[in-house]
Design an enzyme around this catalytic site. Structure first.
Site, short mmCIF file in Angstrom:
data_model
loop_
_atom_site.label_atom_id
_atom_site.label_comp_id
_atom_site.label_asym_id
_atom_site.label_seq_id
_atom_site.Cartn_x
_atom_site.Cartn_y
_atom_site.Cartn_z
CB CYS A 1 1.42 -8.97 -6.19
SG CYS A 1 2.83 -8.80 -5.07
CB CYS B 1 -1.43 -1.02 -3.83
SG CYS B 1 -2.09 0.07 -5.08
S1 SF4 Z 1 4.58 -2.99 -5.11
FE1 SF4 Z 1 2.88 -4.12 -4.16
S2 SF4 Z 1 2.02 -5.24 -5.88
FE2 SF4 Z 1 4.10 -4.60 -6.51
S3 SF4 Z 1 5.52 -6.28 -5.92
FE3 SF4 Z 1 5.41 -4.88 -4.18
S4 SF4 Z 1 3.78 -5.75 -2.89
FE4 SF4 Z 1 3.52 -6.63 -4.92
#
Ligand code: SF4
Length: 244
Positions: free
Chosen positions: A204, A229
């Site tokens: 990401c 997030c």
């Molecule tokens: S936790 Fe959030 S930033 Fe990490 S892989 Fe999953 S979607 Fe991507």
């Protein structure tokens, strides 16, 4: 511990002195304060300040299971340099397994909702679990990092997790952060030297192009205003309550 030195920009020197005072005061006011470090440059600077101020603040990081090796390597670097153990908090393996089995390994690219669901399992729930019972937490967030952080306060009550939240670097500029890192030889993630100003999970995060903002490489397929997030969901309220 390295001491501050040389012909340093007086404004930055004042910021640094203020930071040392802030972390000492936070530790005095909250004996159970914890620092959630993303191991980014700002967080390395804040860790250095905590150690230099001899503030008894525990440090943890959210080990999502998808962090770059360069980020995880900093945990050992910190132990060697500072003698500080960074607790790696992991997600609930059953929840991860269930999500991946249902939606796949890379579901976060498909929609904001699925991306947020992954972040909820790998970051938000582990953070909530870790903050439970504490009266305060610290972060290395800065206002200049993103449109979602322009109103960031140095100290605020966190309504999402129900405790005091301190962002002592809120008013720092990127230049000041790096000036102190260089002056004090603070270790940092080598990805920062490869055009990654903001580093999250490996799939990401991408490098940014010249002129892009610091968070442009995070969830680059999404709109700028959705780029949190859930750890700092309060930041989004200033933009659009519907996005939290
Ligand atoms: S936790 Fe959030 S930033 Fe990490 S892989 Fe999953 S979607 Fe991507």
């Amino acid at each position: 511990m390295t001491t501050f030195h040389s012909t340093f920009d007086p404004a930055t020197l004042r910021q640094w002195d203020k930071l040392l005072g802030q972390v000492a005061a936070i530790a005095a006011d909250h004996h159970d304060a914890v620092f959630a470090s993303s191991l980014a440059a700002e967080d390395m600077l804040l860790l250095h300040a905590i150690v230099q101020a001899q503030a008894p603040i525990e440090v943890f990081t959210l080990d999502t299971g998808r962090l770059p090796a360069q980020t995880l390597g900093l945990i050992d670097t910190i132990a060697e340099r500072y003698g500080v153990v960074v607790k790696a908090i992991k997600p609930d393996p059953a929840a991860v397994h269930e999500h991946v089995a249902q939606f796949g390994e890379f579901a976060f690219y498909e929609s904001v909702d699925l991306r947020k669901a992954c972040c909820a399992i790998r970051k938000v729930e582990p953070l909530r679990r870790t903050l439970q019972g504490h009266s305060a937490w610290l972060t290395g967030q800065r206002r200049g990092q993103s449109v979602t952080r322009v109103e960031l306060a140095e100290s605020e009550f966190d309504p999402v997790f129900g405790l005091q939240k301190y962002n002592p670097l809120a008013l720092w500029t990127e230049e000041q952060v790096w000036a102190v890192i260089r002056a004090l030889n603070i270790p940092y993630n080598p990805l920062h030297d490869q055009h990654y100003p903001s580093i999250g999970c490996d799939p990401c995060t991408r490098a940014v192009r010249p002129g892009e903002d610091a968070r442009a490489g995070r969830w680059w397929w999404e709109q700028r205003t959705s780029k949190e997030c859930g750890l700092h969901a309060g930041n989004l309220k200033a933009i659009d309550p519907q996005t939290v």
